[in-house]
Design a protein around this motif. Structure first.
Motif, PDB file in Angstrom:
ATOM      1  N   PHE A   1       0.925  -1.138   0.033  1.00 31.11           N
ATOM      2  CA  PHE A   1       0.073  -0.129  -0.138  1.00 31.11           C
ATOM      3  C   PHE A   1       0.908   1.061  -0.184  1.00 31.11           C
TER       4      PHE A   1
ATOM      5  N   LEU B   1     -14.683  -6.437  -3.113  1.00 33.94           N
ATOM      6  CA  LEU B   1     -14.950  -5.048  -2.927  1.00 33.94           C
ATOM      7  C   LEU B   1     -15.978  -4.751  -2.115  1.00 33.94           C
TER       8      LEU B   1
ATOM      9  N   PHE C   1     -15.684  -1.064 -15.332  1.00 36.12           N
ATOM     10  CA  PHE C   1     -15.088  -2.076 -14.446  1.00 36.12           C
ATOM     11  C   PHE C   1     -15.318  -3.309 -15.241  1.00 36.12           C
TER      12      PHE C   1
ATOM     13  N   ILE D   1      -7.625   4.727  -3.617  1.00 31.79           N
ATOM     14  CA  ILE D   1      -8.173   3.663  -4.534  1.00 31.79           C
ATOM     15  C   ILE D   1      -7.784   4.115  -6.000  1.00 31.79           C
TER      16      ILE D   1
ATOM     17  N   GLY E   1     -11.411  -5.120 -17.634  1.00 29.71           N
ATOM     18  CA  GLY E   1     -10.819  -6.360 -17.098  1.00 29.71           C
ATOM     19  C   GLY E   1     -10.722  -6.582 -15.573  1.00 29.71           C
ATOM     20  N   CYS E   2     -11.497  -5.678 -14.967  1.00 30.20           N
ATOM     21  CA  CYS E   2     -11.401  -5.567 -13.544  1.00 30.20           C
ATOM     22  C   CYS E   2     -12.237  -6.970 -13.264  1.00 30.20           C
TER      23      CYS E   2
ATOM     24  N   MET F   1     -14.360  -3.084   3.446  1.00 33.46           N
ATOM     25  CA  MET F   1     -13.059  -3.189   4.108  1.00 33.46           C
ATOM     26  C   MET F   1     -11.995  -2.989   3.000  1.00 33.46           C
TER      27      MET F   1
ATOM     28  N   ARG G   1      -4.401   2.511  -5.927  1.00 33.92           N
ATOM     29  CA  ARG G   1      -4.436   0.757  -6.193  1.00 33.92           C
ATOM     30  C   ARG G   1      -4.611   0.703  -7.564  1.00 33.92           C
TER      31      ARG G   1
ATOM     32  N   ARG H   1      -6.296 -14.176  -3.323  1.00 33.87           N
ATOM     33  CA  ARG H   1      -7.215 -13.815  -4.000  1.00 33.87           C
ATOM     34  C   ARG H   1      -7.744 -12.186  -4.506  1.00 33.87           C
ATOM     35  N   ALA H   2      -8.315 -12.014  -5.525  1.00 30.76           N
ATOM     36  CA  ALA H   2      -8.735 -10.636  -5.746  1.00 30.76           C
ATOM     37  C   ALA H   2      -9.738 -10.296  -4.569  1.00 30.76           C
TER      38      ALA H   2
ATOM     39  N   PRO I   1      -2.600  -5.895 -11.194  1.00 28.99           N
ATOM     40  CA  PRO I   1      -1.977  -5.308 -12.254  1.00 28.99           C
ATOM     41  C   PRO I   1      -1.863  -3.751 -11.743  1.00 28.99           C
TER      42      PRO I   1
ATOM     43  N   LEU J   1     -13.763   4.874 -12.024  1.00 27.80           N
ATOM     44  CA  LEU J   1     -13.579   3.698 -11.524  1.00 27.80           C
ATOM     45  C   LEU J   1     -13.574   3.664  -9.785  1.00 27.80           C
TER      46      LEU J   1
HETATM   47  C1  HEC Z   1      -5.547 -10.279 -12.366  1.00 27.32           C
HETATM   48  C2  HEC Z   1      -6.366 -10.023 -11.210  1.00 27.32           C
HETATM   49  C3  HEC Z   1      -7.178  -8.629 -11.022  1.00 27.32           C
HETATM   50  C4  HEC Z   1      -7.375  -7.904 -12.015  1.00 27.32           C
HETATM   51  C5  HEC Z   1      -7.615  -7.726 -13.428  1.00 27.32           C
HETATM   52  C6  HEC Z   1      -7.871  -6.462 -10.963  1.00 27.32           C
HETATM   53  N1  HEC Z   1      -7.445  -6.770  -9.811  1.00 27.32           N
HETATM   54 FE1  HEC Z   1      -7.962  -5.470  -8.474  1.00 27.32          FE
HETATM   55  N2  HEC Z   1      -7.246  -6.823  -7.032  1.00 27.32           N
HETATM   56  C7  HEC Z   1      -6.802  -8.015  -7.422  1.00 27.32           C
HETATM   57  C8  HEC Z   1      -5.984  -8.697  -6.171  1.00 27.32           C
HETATM   58  C9  HEC Z   1      -5.453 -10.035  -5.990  1.00 27.32           C
HETATM   59  C10 HEC Z   1      -6.241  -7.805  -5.176  1.00 27.32           C
HETATM   60  C11 HEC Z   1      -5.953  -7.974  -3.760  1.00 27.32           C
HETATM   61  C12 HEC Z   1      -4.283  -7.448  -3.256  1.00 27.32           C
HETATM   62  C13 HEC Z   1      -3.980  -7.588  -1.851  1.00 27.32           C
HETATM   63  O1  HEC Z   1      -4.479  -6.777  -1.150  1.00 27.32           O
HETATM   64  O2  HEC Z   1      -3.600  -8.576  -1.592  1.00 27.32           O
HETATM   65  C14 HEC Z   1      -7.047  -6.627  -5.654  1.00 27.32           C
HETATM   66  C15 HEC Z   1      -7.294  -5.506  -4.863  1.00 27.32           C
HETATM   67  C16 HEC Z   1      -7.661  -4.462  -5.250  1.00 27.32           C
HETATM   68  C17 HEC Z   1      -8.160  -3.229  -4.888  1.00 27.32           C
HETATM   69  C18 HEC Z   1      -7.743  -2.873  -3.519  1.00 27.32           C
HETATM   70  C19 HEC Z   1      -8.763  -3.206  -2.534  1.00 27.32           C
HETATM   71  C20 HEC Z   1      -8.554  -2.758  -1.032  1.00 27.32           C
HETATM   72  O3  HEC Z   1      -8.440  -3.515  -0.205  1.00 27.32           O
HETATM   73  O4  HEC Z   1      -7.714  -1.692  -0.700  1.00 27.32           O
HETATM   74  C21 HEC Z   1      -8.915  -2.282  -5.837  1.00 27.32           C
HETATM   75  C22 HEC Z   1      -9.425  -0.807  -5.475  1.00 27.32           C
HETATM   76  C23 HEC Z   1      -9.006  -3.007  -7.035  1.00 27.32           C
HETATM   77  N3  HEC Z   1      -8.299  -4.237  -6.850  1.00 27.32           N
HETATM   78  C24 HEC Z   1      -9.678  -2.427  -8.065  1.00 27.32           C
HETATM   79  C25 HEC Z   1      -9.637  -3.059  -9.480  1.00 27.32           C
HETATM   80  C26 HEC Z   1     -10.059  -2.500 -10.420  1.00 27.32           C
HETATM   81  C27 HEC Z   1     -10.852  -1.330 -10.457  1.00 27.32           C
HETATM   82  C28 HEC Z   1      -9.754  -3.030 -11.451  1.00 27.32           C
HETATM   83  C29 HEC Z   1      -9.799  -2.911 -12.959  1.00 27.32           C
HETATM   84  C30 HEC Z   1      -9.265  -1.593 -13.375  1.00 27.32           C
HETATM   85  C31 HEC Z   1      -8.897  -4.224 -11.172  1.00 27.32           C
HETATM   86  N4  HEC Z   1      -8.824  -4.183  -9.650  1.00 27.32           N
HETATM   87  C32 HEC Z   1      -8.352  -5.283 -11.540  1.00 27.32           C
HETATM   88  C33 HEC Z   1      -6.751  -8.625  -8.781  1.00 27.32           C
HETATM   89  C34 HEC Z   1      -6.931  -7.959  -9.779  1.00 27.32           C
END
Ligand code: HEC
Ligand code: HEC
Length: 348
Positions: A117, A266, A231, A280, A235-236, A270, A283, A262-263, A294, A310
């Motif tokens: 972070f 949301l 979103f 955000i 690819g989110c 938390m 992130r 794991r992702a 990514p 987003l």
């Molecule tokens: C390849 C998989 C992948 C994709 C694609 C992805 N994410 Fe994530 N995302 C994750 C993972 C895994 C975490 C958790 C990371 C951790 O805290 O360990 C995460 C965490 C987050 C967080 C942080 C949440 C927190 O607890 O603070 C946000 C916000 C987020 N993603 C938004 C997005 C958005 C918006 C997109 C698209 C633009 C996106 N993500 C695309 C895998 C992905």
């Protein structure tokens, strides 16, 4: 045995156990990474000697630094760390304290210099303030507590101690891999090359704060609507699911520390990395180091407004439960739990 003898022997047992309990326990030591143990004996000695030169020992720790600013209070930092952090993060900062075993996510192993972070670009070291913020506020939804009530001097000192463990770990890794490939440890090369490499990484982090491409707008439902479209199209949802709950088949992976991850859900309410729009934004823009999340810096470079859309969408999804919109229980689409071997027990 008569009663008196029994009493006497019971007393002796207590005394012996008591005395053994009073024996001085060994003072803690920094532990080497396993790779050091695989080197020939003389290289092991050389690696350890160089590490002591630049990072000190547990008894006399040293912060590798070029700054001529005020001297950090490492003694205080170590005391605070040993009282409040060691049970999770371990004496050497390897994230393997006694309490770490059953946690998910695991306490950070500082020795890679990787932090999640941050206010810096993907892959960069964090700024000191990022660590201060984490230690003050904790990381929501994980076992990492906030320490806002500690005196300011303790907070500053413990963060210096974390920096020490981190840089020490990075130098140890560089020393070991160099010793492996060169089959020698050249003190000159360590001084002119390896130590500056570690310091440069942290200096770059200090200079590289991510600024937003455009000013934050005042969020409206139109931002949320557009954010939802982005979103689903950027690819989110592949990882986080169409509804942001992360219940997709693709949502399995490992982090850089070798743990299953794991992702984020949301909708859990938390957000680990903070709830300010700027948190955000970072992130999304910079990704999350060491995890599959990514960086979208290049994908969204020409769409600064989409990033804010987003952010608005993530914030709105994150607040659903608070607003009484509880998603139905259980997975809402086919979902295979990770293979048994991958399962990290969840935090209590
Ligand atoms: C390849 C998989 C992948 C994709 C694609 C992805 N994410 Fe994530 N995302 C994750 C993972 C895994 C975490 C958790 C990371 C951790 O805290 O360990 C995460 C965490 C987050 C967080 C942080 C949440 C927190 O607890 O603070 C946000 C916000 C987020 N993603 C938004 C997005 C958005 C918006 C997109 C698209 C633009 C996106 N993500 C695309 C895998 C992905
Ligand atoms: C009860 C266990 C526990 C204690 C005690 C604890 N931590 Fe943590 N800490 C964690 C966990 C778990 C994480 C990882 C959270 C994640 O990956 O989202 C973490 C992560 C961190 C991070 C990394 C943040 C990042 O951006 O990657 C720092 C820095 C940190 N802790 C510092 C400290 C300090 C300093 C103390 C003592 C003052 C401390 N922690 C005490 C469990 C703990």
């Amino acid at each position: 045995m008569n009663l008196r003898l029994m009493k006497w022997s019971a007393w002796m047992v207590c005394l012996v156990v008591g005395l053994a309990g009073c024996q001085r326990t060994e003072p803690p030591q920094f532990v080497s990474i396993p790779k050091v143990g695989e080197l020939p004996a003389e290289l092991q000695t050389a690696v350890k000697a160089e590490l002591v030169k630049y990072a000190g020992t547990f008894q006399q720790p040293k912060l590798m630094t070029e700054a001529d600013g005020p001297k950090p209070d490492l003694a205080r930092g170590q005391t605070v760390y040993q009282e409040r952090c060691v049970q999770c993060h371990g004496v050497s900062g390897d994230g393997q304290g006694h309490a770490a075993k059953y946690m998910y996510p695991k306490p950070r192993d500082y020795r890679r210099g990787l932090f999640k972070f941050t206010s810096t670009p993907y892959g960069a070291r964090p700024q000191r303030d990022d660590l201060m913020r984490t230690v003050r506020l904790g990381i929501r939804g994980t076992s990492m507590p906030g320490f806002a009530l500690l005196p300011e001097h303790d907070l500053q000192s413990v963060v210096d101690y974390v920096l020490l463990l981190s840089r020490r770990g990075e130098l140890e890794e560089l020393l070991t891999s160099t010793a492996e490939s060169e089959e020698e440890v050249d003190p000159e090369a360590v001084k002119d090359d390896l130590v500056p490499t570690v310091l440069r990484r942290w200096q770059e982090g200090d200079e590289g704060e991510v600024r937003t491409l455009s000013l934050p707008p005042k969020f409206t439902s139109a931002h949320v609507e557009r954010g939802k479209v982005a979103f689903l199209s950027k690819g989110c949802s592949k990882c986080h699911g169409d509804d942001g709950r992360g219940q997709t088949l693709e949502n399995r992976g490992n982090d850089a520390w070798g743990q299953p991850t794991r992702a984020a859900d949301l909708t859990s309410g938390m957000l680990r990395g903070g709830t300010r729009p700027l948190d955000i934004y970072r992130r999304i823009y910079s990704g999350i180091n060491g995890t599959p999340m990514p960086s979208f810096a290049s994908a969204l470079q020409n769409e600064p407004d989409t990033i804010w859309d987003l952010v608005a969408y993530v914030l709105s999804v994150s607040n659903h439960r608070r607003e009484g919109q509880i998603p139905p229980p259980g997975p809402n689409r086919p979902y295979l739990p990770p293979a048994a071997a991958d399962v990290a027990p969840t935090a209590p």
